[in-house]
Design a protein around this motif. Structure first.
Motif, PDB file in Angstrom:
ATOM      1  N   SER A 183     -12.369   9.574  -5.261  1.00  0.00           N
ATOM      2  CA  SER A 183     -12.466   9.176  -7.018  1.00  0.00           C
ATOM      3  C   SER A 183     -11.210   9.822  -6.406  1.00  0.00           C
ATOM      4  O   SER A 183     -10.473   9.925  -5.909  1.00  0.00           O
ATOM      5  CB  SER A 183     -13.227  11.216  -6.849  1.00  0.00           C
ATOM      6  N   GLY A 184     -10.909   9.960  -8.704  1.00  0.00           N
ATOM      7  CA  GLY A 184      -9.743  10.127  -8.170  1.00  0.00           C
ATOM      8  C   GLY A 184      -8.265   9.254  -9.200  1.00  0.00           C
ATOM      9  O   GLY A 184      -7.476   9.275  -9.455  1.00  0.00           O
ATOM     10  N   SER A 187      -9.247  10.947  -3.667  1.00  0.00           N
ATOM     11  CA  SER A 187      -9.685  12.563  -3.011  1.00  0.00           C
ATOM     12  C   SER A 187     -11.153  11.034  -2.656  1.00  0.00           C
ATOM     13  O   SER A 187     -12.210  10.498  -2.505  1.00  0.00           O
ATOM     14  CB  SER A 187     -10.697  13.194  -3.545  1.00  0.00           C
ATOM     15  N   CYS A 188     -11.669  11.870  -1.583  1.00  0.00           N
ATOM     16  CA  CYS A 188     -12.844  10.850  -0.634  1.00  0.00           C
ATOM     17  C   CYS A 188     -13.716  11.706   0.266  1.00  0.00           C
ATOM     18  O   CYS A 188     -12.948  11.872   1.415  1.00  0.00           O
ATOM     19  CB  CYS A 188     -11.833   9.442   0.673  1.00  0.00           C
ATOM     20  N   ALA A 189     -14.072  12.356  -0.528  1.00  0.00           N
ATOM     21  CA  ALA A 189     -15.775  12.927   0.011  1.00  0.00           C
ATOM     22  C   ALA A 189     -16.507  12.760   1.003  1.00  0.00           C
ATOM     23  O   ALA A 189     -16.942  11.585   0.233  1.00  0.00           O
ATOM     24  CB  ALA A 189     -16.167  13.710  -1.043  1.00  0.00           C
ATOM     25  N   TYR A 213      -7.507  13.018   1.686  1.00  0.00           N
ATOM     26  CA  TYR A 213      -6.662  12.670   0.230  1.00  0.00           C
ATOM     27  C   TYR A 213      -5.855  12.227   0.714  1.00  0.00           C
ATOM     28  O   TYR A 213      -5.133  11.526   2.126  1.00  0.00           O
ATOM     29  CB  TYR A 213      -6.156  14.146  -0.347  1.00  0.00           C
ATOM     30  N   LEU A 214      -5.332  10.795  -0.667  1.00  0.00           N
ATOM     31  CA  LEU A 214      -3.705  10.332  -0.982  1.00  0.00           C
ATOM     32  C   LEU A 214      -3.653  10.667  -2.277  1.00  0.00           C
ATOM     33  O   LEU A 214      -3.880  10.652  -3.095  1.00  0.00           O
ATOM     34  CB  LEU A 214      -4.426   9.020  -0.921  1.00  0.00           C
ATOM     35  N   GLY A 246     -14.879   1.847  -4.076  1.00  0.00           N
ATOM     36  CA  GLY A 246     -13.358   2.365  -4.293  1.00  0.00           C
ATOM     37  C   GLY A 246     -13.552   2.730  -6.106  1.00  0.00           C
ATOM     38  O   GLY A 246     -14.684   3.164  -6.347  1.00  0.00           O
ATOM     39  N   THR A 247     -12.178   2.882  -5.875  1.00  0.00           N
ATOM     40  CA  THR A 247     -11.704   3.998  -7.213  1.00  0.00           C
ATOM     41  C   THR A 247     -10.810   3.068  -7.656  1.00  0.00           C
ATOM     42  O   THR A 247      -9.111   2.944  -6.927  1.00  0.00           O
ATOM     43  CB  THR A 247     -11.006   5.363  -7.165  1.00  0.00           C
ATOM     44  N   LEU A 248     -11.038   2.962  -9.057  1.00  0.00           N
ATOM     45  CA  LEU A 248      -9.594   2.289  -9.615  1.00  0.00           C
ATOM     46  C   LEU A 248      -8.336   2.421  -9.948  1.00  0.00           C
ATOM     47  O   LEU A 248      -8.971   3.704 -10.765  1.00  0.00           O
ATOM     48  CB  LEU A 248      -9.723   1.184 -11.034  1.00  0.00           C
ATOM     49  N   VAL A 249      -6.923   2.308  -9.221  1.00  0.00           N
ATOM     50  CA  VAL A 249      -5.984   2.497  -9.819  1.00  0.00           C
ATOM     51  C   VAL A 249      -5.066   1.924 -10.497  1.00  0.00           C
ATOM     52  O   VAL A 249      -4.645   1.054  -9.957  1.00  0.00           O
ATOM     53  CB  VAL A 249      -4.957   3.394  -8.673  1.00  0.00           C
ATOM     54  N   THR A 250      -5.297   2.105 -12.183  1.00  0.00           N
ATOM     55  CA  THR A 250      -3.606   1.266 -12.863  1.00  0.00           C
ATOM     56  C   THR A 250      -2.709   2.065 -12.952  1.00  0.00           C
ATOM     57  O   THR A 250      -2.307   2.533 -14.129  1.00  0.00           O
ATOM     58  CB  THR A 250      -4.560   1.128 -13.713  1.00  0.00           C
ATOM     59  N   VAL A 251      -1.969   1.388 -12.770  1.00  0.00           N
ATOM     60  CA  VAL A 251      -0.183   1.740 -13.123  1.00  0.00           C
ATOM     61  C   VAL A 251       0.104   0.732 -14.111  1.00  0.00           C
ATOM     62  O   VAL A 251       0.444  -0.111 -13.749  1.00  0.00           O
ATOM     63  CB  VAL A 251       0.772   1.838 -11.785  1.00  0.00           C
TER      64      VAL A 251
END
Length: 127
Positions: free
Chosen positions: A6-7, A20-22, A79-80, A120-125
């Protein structure tokens, strides 16, 4: 073990995100953990890895100086922390666990080392 990342989200270039990865289960500290990412049209690539105690960490050259990986075994979470994000960091980020908790570089950079993967969790920059 089941993993839930998540995150992710949308952030402007130069911004920060903490992923985060739980993990489920009571044996989280037995696993080495890794983060990978996949950008559109590209293969899944290594981002970072951390040993069972957190004492050993490895980061891809593309993120060194901008990204930190750490874990809290009491919370079953890895965490990342990503700072100074760039548009080329846009990807789906995956966390993974390996039973080879003491694996070292370069083994930790390989997809096949990992036994369990989260969604996965998507990160868009944005630029």
């Amino acid at each position: 073990v089941q993993l839930q990342a998540s995150g992710g989200g949308l952030v402007q270039a130069g911004g920060s995100l903490r992923l985060s990865c739980a993990a489920s289960g009571r044996t989280f500290s037995r696993y080495g953990m890794g983060w990978f990412r996949r950008s559109p049209g590209k293969e899944r690539e290594f981002v970072g890895a951390i040993g069972w105690s957190g004492g050993s960490t490895y980061l891809a050259d593309s993120v060194k100086g901008r990204v930190t990986i750490f874990r809290d075994n009491a919370k079953n979470t890895v965490y990342l922390q990503m700072n100074s994000l760039k548009p080329e960091d846009t990807a789906v980020y995956y966390c993974a666990a390996t039973t080879d908790s003491q694996a070292k570089f370069p083994a930790v950079t390989t997809v096949r080392l990992y036994d369990y993967w989260g969604k996965g969790t998507l990160v868009t920059v944005s630029s």
